[in-house]
Design a protein around this motif. Structure first.
Motif, PDB file in Angstrom:
ATOM      1  N   TRP A 124       0.822  -1.216   0.000  1.00  0.00           N
ATOM      2  CA  TRP A 124       0.000   0.000   0.000  1.00  0.00           C
ATOM      3  C   TRP A 124       0.853   1.262   0.000  1.00  0.00           C
ATOM      4  CZ3 TRP A 124      -4.991   0.173   3.389  1.00  0.00           C
ATOM      5  CH2 TRP A 124      -5.854  -0.864   3.007  1.00  0.00           C
ATOM      6  N   ILE A 125       2.066   1.185   0.521  1.00  0.00           N
ATOM      7  CA  ILE A 125       2.880   2.396   0.690  1.00  0.00           C
ATOM      8  C   ILE A 125       3.194   3.052  -0.650  1.00  0.00           C
ATOM      9  CG2 ILE A 125       5.065   3.294   1.573  1.00  0.00           C
ATOM     10  CD1 ILE A 125       4.989   1.105   3.694  1.00  0.00           C
ATOM     11  N   PRO A 126       3.753   2.337  -1.637  1.00  0.00           N
ATOM     12  CA  PRO A 126       3.980   3.008  -2.927  1.00  0.00           C
ATOM     13  C   PRO A 126       2.683   3.347  -3.667  1.00  0.00           C
ATOM     14  CG  PRO A 126       4.514   0.682  -3.101  1.00  0.00           C
ATOM     15  CD  PRO A 126       4.285   0.965  -1.650  1.00  0.00           C
ATOM     16  N   LEU A 127       1.601   2.634  -3.362  1.00  0.00           N
ATOM     17  CA  LEU A 127       0.316   2.927  -4.007  1.00  0.00           C
ATOM     18  C   LEU A 127      -0.409   4.086  -3.332  1.00  0.00           C
ATOM     19  CD1 LEU A 127      -1.027  -0.712  -4.571  1.00  0.00           C
ATOM     20  CD2 LEU A 127       0.041   0.800  -6.252  1.00  0.00           C
ATOM     21  N   ARG A 128       0.102   4.545  -2.156  1.00  0.00           N
ATOM     22  CA  ARG A 128      -0.486   5.654  -1.408  1.00  0.00           C
ATOM     23  C   ARG A 128      -1.939   5.359  -1.024  1.00  0.00           C
ATOM     24  NH1 ARG A 128       0.524  11.263  -4.265  1.00  0.00           N
ATOM     25  NH2 ARG A 128      -0.193  11.922  -2.200  1.00  0.00           N
ATOM     26  N   GLU A 129      -2.190   4.089  -0.725  1.00  0.00           N
ATOM     27  CA  GLU A 129      -3.526   3.699  -0.274  1.00  0.00           C
ATOM     28  C   GLU A 129      -3.649   3.982   1.221  1.00  0.00           C
ATOM     29  OE1 GLU A 129      -7.311   2.603  -1.176  1.00  0.00           O
ATOM     30  OE2 GLU A 129      -5.612   2.859  -2.541  1.00  0.00           O
ATOM     31  N   MET A 194      -6.182  -3.617  -5.059  1.00  0.00           N
ATOM     32  CA  MET A 194      -6.932  -3.376  -6.287  1.00  0.00           C
ATOM     33  C   MET A 194      -7.243  -1.892  -6.464  1.00  0.00           C
ATOM     34  SD  MET A 194     -10.838  -4.458  -7.193  1.00  0.00           S
ATOM     35  CE  MET A 194     -11.385  -3.265  -5.958  1.00  0.00           C
ATOM     36  N   THR A 195      -7.786  -1.247  -5.419  1.00  0.00           N
ATOM     37  CA  THR A 195      -8.155   0.162  -5.559  1.00  0.00           C
ATOM     38  C   THR A 195      -6.932   1.038  -5.820  1.00  0.00           C
ATOM     39  OG1 THR A 195      -8.073   0.362  -3.137  1.00  0.00           O
ATOM     40  CG2 THR A 195     -10.215  -0.094  -4.148  1.00  0.00           C
ATOM     41  N   GLY A 196      -5.806   0.708  -5.182  1.00  0.00           N
ATOM     42  CA  GLY A 196      -4.592   1.480  -5.435  1.00  0.00           C
ATOM     43  C   GLY A 196      -4.104   1.336  -6.863  1.00  0.00           C
ATOM     44  N   LEU A 197      -4.148   0.116  -7.404  1.00  0.00           N
ATOM     45  CA  LEU A 197      -3.710  -0.092  -8.785  1.00  0.00           C
ATOM     46  C   LEU A 197      -4.672   0.543  -9.783  1.00  0.00           C
ATOM     47  CD1 LEU A 197      -2.404  -3.775  -8.655  1.00  0.00           C
ATOM     48  CD2 LEU A 197      -1.059  -1.685  -8.948  1.00  0.00           C
ATOM     49  N   VAL A 198      -5.956   0.557  -9.463  1.00  0.00           N
ATOM     50  CA  VAL A 198      -6.919   1.200 -10.361  1.00  0.00           C
ATOM     51  C   VAL A 198      -6.628   2.697 -10.460  1.00  0.00           C
ATOM     52  CG1 VAL A 198      -9.348   1.861 -10.603  1.00  0.00           C
ATOM     53  CG2 VAL A 198      -8.740  -0.502 -10.107  1.00  0.00           C
ATOM     54  N   ARG A 199      -6.352   3.340  -9.332  1.00  0.00           N
ATOM     55  CA  ARG A 199      -6.046   4.776  -9.361  1.00  0.00           C
ATOM     56  C   ARG A 199      -4.692   5.046 -10.027  1.00  0.00           C
ATOM     57  NH1 ARG A 199      -7.959   4.339  -3.869  1.00  0.00           N
ATOM     58  NH2 ARG A 199     -10.103   5.114  -3.731  1.00  0.00           N
ATOM     59  N   LEU A 200      -3.742   4.128  -9.841  1.00  0.00           N
ATOM     60  CA  LEU A 200      -2.411   4.349 -10.403  1.00  0.00           C
ATOM     61  C   LEU A 200      -2.389   4.121 -11.903  1.00  0.00           C
ATOM     62  CD1 LEU A 200       0.625   4.882  -9.869  1.00  0.00           C
ATOM     63  CD2 LEU A 200       0.899   2.416  -9.551  1.00  0.00           C
ATOM     64  N   THR A 201      -3.002   3.054 -12.375  1.00  0.00           N
ATOM     65  CA  THR A 201      -2.952   2.702 -13.802  1.00  0.00           C
ATOM     66  C   THR A 201      -4.097   3.298 -14.604  1.00  0.00           C
ATOM     67  OG1 THR A 201      -4.221   0.663 -13.429  1.00  0.00           O
ATOM     68  CG2 THR A 201      -1.831   0.532 -13.207  1.00  0.00           C
ATOM     69  N   ARG A 202      -5.159   3.752 -13.913  1.00  0.00           N
ATOM     70  CA  ARG A 202      -6.357   4.282 -14.582  1.00  0.00           C
ATOM     71  C   ARG A 202      -6.995   3.240 -15.496  1.00  0.00           C
ATOM     72  NH1 ARG A 202      -6.824   9.715 -13.777  1.00  0.00           N
ATOM     73  NH2 ARG A 202      -4.954  10.804 -13.023  1.00  0.00           N
ATOM     74  N   ARG A 203      -6.869   2.000 -15.156  1.00  0.00           N
ATOM     75  CA  ARG A 203      -7.499   0.909 -15.881  1.00  0.00           C
ATOM     76  C   ARG A 203      -8.824   0.557 -15.206  1.00  0.00           C
ATOM     77  NH1 ARG A 203      -6.298   0.611 -20.640  1.00  0.00           N
ATOM     78  NH2 ARG A 203      -6.983  -1.557 -20.667  1.00  0.00           N
ATOM     79  N   PRO A 204      -9.738  -0.107 -15.929  1.00  0.00           N
ATOM     80  CA  PRO A 204     -11.034  -0.458 -15.328  1.00  0.00           C
ATOM     81  C   PRO A 204     -10.878  -1.435 -14.167  1.00  0.00           C
ATOM     82  CG  PRO A 204     -11.128  -0.608 -17.734  1.00  0.00           C
ATOM     83  CD  PRO A 204      -9.688  -0.416 -17.372  1.00  0.00           C
ATOM     84  N   VAL A 205     -11.873  -1.422 -13.299  1.00  0.00           N
ATOM     85  CA  VAL A 205     -11.853  -2.304 -12.132  1.00  0.00           C
ATOM     86  C   VAL A 205     -11.819  -3.761 -12.561  1.00  0.00           C
ATOM     87  CG1 VAL A 205     -13.204  -3.049 -10.131  1.00  0.00           C
ATOM     88  CG2 VAL A 205     -13.011  -0.622 -10.661  1.00  0.00           C
ATOM     89  N   ALA A 206     -12.602  -4.117 -13.575  1.00  0.00           N
ATOM     90  CA  ALA A 206     -12.655  -5.512 -14.010  1.00  0.00           C
ATOM     91  C   ALA A 206     -11.298  -6.005 -14.485  1.00  0.00           C
ATOM     92  CB  ALA A 206     -13.696  -5.668 -15.121  1.00  0.00           C
TER      93      ALA A 206
END
Length: 299
Positions: A124-129, A194-206
């Protein structure tokens, strides 16, 4: 005698046609058909769960709906997990990874679960979650709910009943996962990835959730975890179902600026009322708009 005026048939541009002059640059020329515009790519939908600190989550409005939704989502999540386990069609992706880590390191299933949870939280730390109340209750309630479900849920008999448990558990897992995430009190350790990667990559949740589930299942299988048909179905089906449910159950919160402004206005009104009560001044009621009528002084 002056020469006759040139006619349409004598002009160098040629005769006019019913469709107009042949000169495409003339004043009466039709515009050329516009080129077909290239289709615009649809931007990815933003995550309906904004990133907030734990204090902002607690200060946000609509807690009368959000708190029951959080508790119901976590309890239902635990029941769905146990339904998938009882199906006997294959463990979920994270269970496969836990089994593989336990087999590789020679530790118990519980210790492997704790080790994976700590590792995910460090990611979570690098994802800033940011954690919240939902993060703490996720750890406290899901296991208790799963154990309670195991006491009352009957065992399936036959492959048909096991398949029914698998489908029911998968749909319930996606729905209750979206339900507690939509309460906006912070995700659990794995959902925060998942939520951190969605915000970082701007890819869809699915897409993000499916990539995580497939990667986790494959890693667990390489480490010695058991994979079944249900594992494959969960890995590829959970992400699309979660993406379908999450926008439907996410609680809409008022903008932070509006909430802070309303709180500041209420505080200012309270201070004015306290000052008026202390000094004995009664505020004048608001009168009609416009200039006051002119009155002559009484002699």
């Amino acid at each position: 005698m002056p020469p006759p005026a040139p006619t349409a048939t004598d002009t160098p541009e040629g005769p006019d046609t019913p469709d107009g002059p042949t000169d495409p640059t003339g004043p009466g020329a039709r515009p050329a058909p516009a080129a077909l515009a290239a289709p615009r790519a649809r931007p990815a939908r933003p995550l309906p769960v904004p990133r907030m600190t734990a204090l902002a989550q607690l200060r946000a409005g609509r807690k009368r709906r959000r708190v029951p939704q959080l508790l119901l989502g976590l309890v239902g999540y635990g029941a769905a997990v146990m339904t998938l386990v009882d199906s006997g069609c294959g463990a979920a992706s994270w269970s496969v990874l836990t089994e593989g880590v336990a087999h590789t390191l020679g530790v118990s299933f519980g210790w492997a679960t704790n080790l994976i949870a700590v590792t995910v939280l460090l990611a979570w730390i690098p994802l800033r979650e940011l954690p919240g109340l939902g993060t703490v209750l996720n750890v406290a309630l899901i296991g208790v709910s799963a154990d309670a479900t195991a006491l009352v849920l009957p065992r399936p008999h036959g492959p048909l009943a096991g398949t029914g448990y698998l489908v029911l558990g998968l749909v319930a897992l996606a729905f209750f996962d979206a339900l507690y995430l939509g309460a906006q009190f912070g995700p659990g350790p794995r959902d925060g990835l998942m939520t951190g990667l969605v915000r970082l990559t701007r890819r869809p949740v699915a897409a993000v959730r499916t990539a995580i589930e497939v990667t986790v299942a494959a890693t667990g299988w390489l480490l010695g975890g058991a994979v079944g048909p249900g594992t494959v179905l969960i890995a590829f089906g959970l992400g699309p179902l979660l993406a379908r449910f999450l926008p439907l159950v996410a609680v809409r919160l008022p903008p932070p600026a509006a909430t802070e402004a309303a709180s500041a206005a209420d505080a200012a009104d309270s201070m004015d009322s306290m000052d008026a009560a202390r000094t004995g001044d009664v505020p004048e009621p608001p009168g009609p708009t416009g200039p006051r009528p002119h009155t002559e002084p009484v002699a």
